[in-house]
Design a protein around this motif. Structure first.
Motif, PDB file in Angstrom:
ATOM      1  N   GLN A 120      -0.099  -3.668   7.982  1.00  0.00           N
ATOM      2  CA  GLN A 120       0.528  -2.984   6.660  1.00  0.00           C
ATOM      3  C   GLN A 120       2.151  -3.455   6.491  1.00  0.00           C
ATOM      4  O   GLN A 120       2.776  -3.756   7.395  1.00  0.00           O
ATOM      5  CB  GLN A 120       0.749  -1.590   6.800  1.00  0.00           C
ATOM      6  N   GLU A 121       2.466  -3.635   5.279  1.00  0.00           N
ATOM      7  CA  GLU A 121       3.640  -3.919   4.701  1.00  0.00           C
ATOM      8  C   GLU A 121       4.445  -2.947   4.121  1.00  0.00           C
ATOM      9  O   GLU A 121       3.836  -2.126   3.256  1.00  0.00           O
ATOM     10  CB  GLU A 121       3.807  -5.279   3.893  1.00  0.00           C
ATOM     11  N   PHE A 122       5.546  -2.704   4.302  1.00  0.00           N
ATOM     12  CA  PHE A 122       6.555  -1.761   3.814  1.00  0.00           C
ATOM     13  C   PHE A 122       7.743  -2.440   3.368  1.00  0.00           C
ATOM     14  O   PHE A 122       8.353  -3.222   3.855  1.00  0.00           O
ATOM     15  CB  PHE A 122       6.864  -0.705   5.008  1.00  0.00           C
ATOM     16  N   ASP A 123       8.352  -2.021   2.043  1.00  0.00           N
ATOM     17  CA  ASP A 123       9.519  -2.282   1.546  1.00  0.00           C
ATOM     18  C   ASP A 123      10.193  -1.650   0.801  1.00  0.00           C
ATOM     19  O   ASP A 123       9.588  -0.693   0.194  1.00  0.00           O
ATOM     20  CB  ASP A 123       9.125  -3.717   0.763  1.00  0.00           C
ATOM     21  N   THR A 124      11.476  -1.847   0.576  1.00  0.00           N
ATOM     22  CA  THR A 124      12.486  -1.342  -0.181  1.00  0.00           C
ATOM     23  C   THR A 124      13.534  -1.931  -0.550  1.00  0.00           C
ATOM     24  O   THR A 124      13.917  -2.882  -0.005  1.00  0.00           O
ATOM     25  CB  THR A 124      12.842   0.194   0.413  1.00  0.00           C
ATOM     26  N   SER A 125      14.318  -1.380  -1.786  1.00  0.00           N
ATOM     27  CA  SER A 125      15.588  -2.184  -2.002  1.00  0.00           C
ATOM     28  C   SER A 125      16.421  -1.185  -2.617  1.00  0.00           C
ATOM     29  O   SER A 125      15.971   0.031  -2.983  1.00  0.00           O
ATOM     30  CB  SER A 125      15.166  -3.331  -2.938  1.00  0.00           C
ATOM     31  N   GLY A 148       4.639   5.761  12.712  1.00  0.00           N
ATOM     32  CA  GLY A 148       4.477   5.610  14.194  1.00  0.00           C
ATOM     33  C   GLY A 148       3.232   5.045  14.482  1.00  0.00           C
ATOM     34  O   GLY A 148       2.376   4.839  13.481  1.00  0.00           O
ATOM     35  N   GLY A 149       3.109   4.634  15.781  1.00  0.00           N
ATOM     36  CA  GLY A 149       1.819   3.916  16.420  1.00  0.00           C
ATOM     37  C   GLY A 149       1.705   2.482  16.024  1.00  0.00           C
ATOM     38  O   GLY A 149       0.693   1.804  16.546  1.00  0.00           O
ATOM     39  N   SER A 150       2.761   1.868  15.595  1.00  0.00           N
ATOM     40  CA  SER A 150       2.666   0.236  15.523  1.00  0.00           C
ATOM     41  C   SER A 150       4.000  -0.435  15.914  1.00  0.00           C
ATOM     42  O   SER A 150       5.071   0.450  15.483  1.00  0.00           O
ATOM     43  CB  SER A 150       2.271   0.014  14.161  1.00  0.00           C
ATOM     44  N   SER A 151       4.049  -1.403  16.288  1.00  0.00           N
ATOM     45  CA  SER A 151       5.354  -2.353  16.409  1.00  0.00           C
ATOM     46  C   SER A 151       5.585  -2.874  15.096  1.00  0.00           C
ATOM     47  O   SER A 151       4.531  -3.047  14.088  1.00  0.00           O
ATOM     48  CB  SER A 151       5.234  -3.254  17.540  1.00  0.00           C
ATOM     49  N   TYR A 152       6.835  -3.485  14.833  1.00  0.00           N
ATOM     50  CA  TYR A 152       7.025  -3.921  13.540  1.00  0.00           C
ATOM     51  C   TYR A 152       8.332  -5.175  13.572  1.00  0.00           C
ATOM     52  O   TYR A 152       9.080  -5.304  14.602  1.00  0.00           O
ATOM     53  CB  TYR A 152       7.922  -2.951  12.811  1.00  0.00           C
ATOM     54  N   ASN A 242      17.481  -5.528   0.422  1.00  0.00           N
ATOM     55  CA  ASN A 242      16.039  -5.250   0.322  1.00  0.00           C
ATOM     56  C   ASN A 242      15.763  -5.078   2.128  1.00  0.00           C
ATOM     57  O   ASN A 242      16.312  -5.701   2.869  1.00  0.00           O
ATOM     58  CB  ASN A 242      15.267  -6.254  -0.190  1.00  0.00           C
ATOM     59  N   ILE A 243      14.740  -4.415   2.341  1.00  0.00           N
ATOM     60  CA  ILE A 243      14.273  -4.208   3.665  1.00  0.00           C
ATOM     61  C   ILE A 243      12.785  -4.197   3.684  1.00  0.00           C
ATOM     62  O   ILE A 243      12.061  -3.646   2.749  1.00  0.00           O
ATOM     63  CB  ILE A 243      14.632  -2.722   4.168  1.00  0.00           C
ATOM     64  N   ASN A 244      12.099  -5.073   4.403  1.00  0.00           N
ATOM     65  CA  ASN A 244      10.853  -5.719   4.691  1.00  0.00           C
ATOM     66  C   ASN A 244      10.412  -5.479   6.024  1.00  0.00           C
ATOM     67  O   ASN A 244      11.005  -5.921   6.874  1.00  0.00           O
ATOM     68  CB  ASN A 244      10.549  -7.038   3.959  1.00  0.00           C
ATOM     69  N   ALA A 245       9.104  -4.567   5.969  1.00  0.00           N
ATOM     70  CA  ALA A 245       8.813  -4.562   7.514  1.00  0.00           C
ATOM     71  C   ALA A 245       7.242  -4.724   7.542  1.00  0.00           C
ATOM     72  O   ALA A 245       6.588  -4.076   6.459  1.00  0.00           O
ATOM     73  CB  ALA A 245       9.224  -2.933   7.945  1.00  0.00           C
ATOM     74  N   ILE A 246       6.728  -5.382   8.603  1.00  0.00           N
ATOM     75  CA  ILE A 246       5.054  -5.602   8.538  1.00  0.00           C
ATOM     76  C   ILE A 246       4.686  -5.274  10.024  1.00  0.00           C
ATOM     77  O   ILE A 246       5.439  -5.323  11.107  1.00  0.00           O
ATOM     78  CB  ILE A 246       5.018  -6.999   8.414  1.00  0.00           C
ATOM     79  N   GLN A 247       3.978  -4.571  10.084  1.00  0.00           N
ATOM     80  CA  GLN A 247       3.293  -4.107  11.279  1.00  0.00           C
ATOM     81  C   GLN A 247       2.726  -5.466  12.179  1.00  0.00           C
ATOM     82  O   GLN A 247       2.106  -6.208  11.621  1.00  0.00           O
ATOM     83  CB  GLN A 247       2.040  -3.098  10.982  1.00  0.00           C
ATOM     84  N   THR A 248       3.055  -5.218  13.426  1.00  0.00           N
ATOM     85  CA  THR A 248       2.381  -6.445  14.482  1.00  0.00           C
ATOM     86  C   THR A 248       1.600  -6.209  15.351  1.00  0.00           C
ATOM     87  O   THR A 248       1.683  -4.957  15.648  1.00  0.00           O
ATOM     88  CB  THR A 248       4.005  -7.191  14.937  1.00  0.00           C
ATOM     89  N   ALA A 249       0.834  -7.099  16.110  1.00  0.00           N
ATOM     90  CA  ALA A 249      -0.150  -6.560  17.031  1.00  0.00           C
ATOM     91  C   ALA A 249       0.649  -5.986  18.312  1.00  0.00           C
ATOM     92  O   ALA A 249       0.386  -4.878  18.944  1.00  0.00           O
ATOM     93  CB  ALA A 249      -0.841  -7.850  17.660  1.00  0.00           C
ATOM     94  N   SER A 250       1.624  -6.532  18.512  1.00  0.00           N
ATOM     95  CA  SER A 250       2.491  -5.776  19.816  1.00  0.00           C
ATOM     96  C   SER A 250       3.876  -6.320  19.964  1.00  0.00           C
ATOM     97  O   SER A 250       4.155  -7.593  19.842  1.00  0.00           O
ATOM     98  CB  SER A 250       1.819  -6.092  21.104  1.00  0.00           C
ATOM     99  N   ASN A 251       4.956  -5.443  20.235  1.00  0.00           N
ATOM    100  CA  ASN A 251       6.111  -5.769  20.525  1.00  0.00           C
ATOM    101  C   ASN A 251       6.280  -4.778  21.653  1.00  0.00           C
ATOM    102  O   ASN A 251       6.961  -3.687  21.534  1.00  0.00           O
ATOM    103  CB  ASN A 251       7.246  -5.567  19.357  1.00  0.00           C
ATOM    104  N   THR A 252       6.349  -5.373  22.778  1.00  0.00           N
ATOM    105  CA  THR A 252       6.629  -4.191  23.957  1.00  0.00           C
ATOM    106  C   THR A 252       8.066  -3.985  24.272  1.00  0.00           C
ATOM    107  O   THR A 252       8.651  -2.945  24.580  1.00  0.00           O
ATOM    108  CB  THR A 252       5.924  -4.759  25.141  1.00  0.00           C
TER     109      THR A 252
END
Length: 258
Positions: A120-125, A148-152, A242-252
């Motif tokens: 999923q993608e999240f954004d704001t400005s 929560g529950g995902s890396s970004y 602006n802030i853009n965030a996207i969930q990724t598979a893993s970022n340990t």
């Protein structure tokens, strides 16, 4: 005594009847044998005179129907099914579901293939530009809550404008992007301008990018900026982002992208 065979001549009415009969039979035979091509059309046919039982199977094909001649009103419900269509050109009703993930493809028979759901993608400005005073305390510019529950992967581009600087001033604007509680998911960059005599307004963007590890609780991505000036009265500085965030598979491990 001699017996004579009695002979009767046909009456005039009988003769006329026989002639009419032969003429009628001969006319039908002639019509069936000697009709010119295309002499019988829609004008010579009664309504409903040609039924299914009088049409040879396969005798009426696509080439004998004008474009648009057969529409929904001329088809009975259920008349066209999977057996009447080319299965490679028409897809059946989708019947499958995905209990997790997302549909990646659907076959012609309606069977679905499931795969991992895209992030999923999240954004704001910023609603408006924020004033950044001369202070060691950064001014909040914008923020975005992330489930929560995902890396970004988080990206921001603060847009900074400086006006009112005087000659000989060195103005530095520093912006920081932070994503969540991990101290390593933070990136700070600065932009410095040395003004001369008759300095005009200056504008620049400061690209920021971080990766944040998965967290059980929701996190917040935020941008804050501060300014510093070496001498004189601090110029007027505004910033928006602006802030853009996207969930990724893993970022340990959280890292600040370069």
């Amino acid at each position: 005594m001699h017996l004579h065979r009695l002979r009767r001549r046909p009456s005039a009415s009988m003769v006329v009847a026989l002639i009419a009969l032969f003429a009628a039979l001969g006319g039908v035979g002639y019509a069936a044998t000697y009709l010119p091509a295309n002499s019988v059309g829609t004008a010579q046919l009664r309504n409903a005179s040609v039924t299914n039982h009088k049409i040879l199977n396969g005798s009426v094909g696509n080439f004998k129907l004008s474009f648009g001649a057969v529409g929904p009103r001329k088809l009975e419900n259920g008349a066209v099914g999977t057996a009447q269509v080319n299965s490679s050109e028409v897809q059946e009703r989708v019947t499958g579901t995905c209990t997790s993930g997302a549909m990646t493809s659907v076959t012609t028979t309606g069977t679905v293939t499931c795969g991992a759901a895209p992030g999923q993608e999240f954004d704001t400005s910023s609603a408006s530009a924020a004033t950044v005073p001369a202070s060691t305390t950064p001014t909040p510019i914008a923020s975005e809550p992330l489930p929560g529950g995902s890396s970004y992967l988080v990206i921001a581009n603060p847009y900074v404008h400086i006006s009112g600087a005087t000659a000989g001033q060195q103005v530095t604007v520093t912006c920081t992007l932070a994503a969540g509680p991990a101290t390593t998911a933070v990136q700070t960059r600065s932009w410095s301008v040395e003004t001369g005599a008759g300095a005009l307004g200056e504008t620049n963007s400061i690209p920021l990018e971080v990766t944040a590890p998965s967290s059980t609780n929701s996190i917040t991505a935020s941008v804050a900026c501060a300014q510093a000036v070496n001498t004189g009265t601090a110029p007027a500085i505004t910033a928006s982002t602006n802030i853009n965030a996207i969930q990724t598979a893993s970022n340990t491990t959280a890292t600040a992208s370069r």
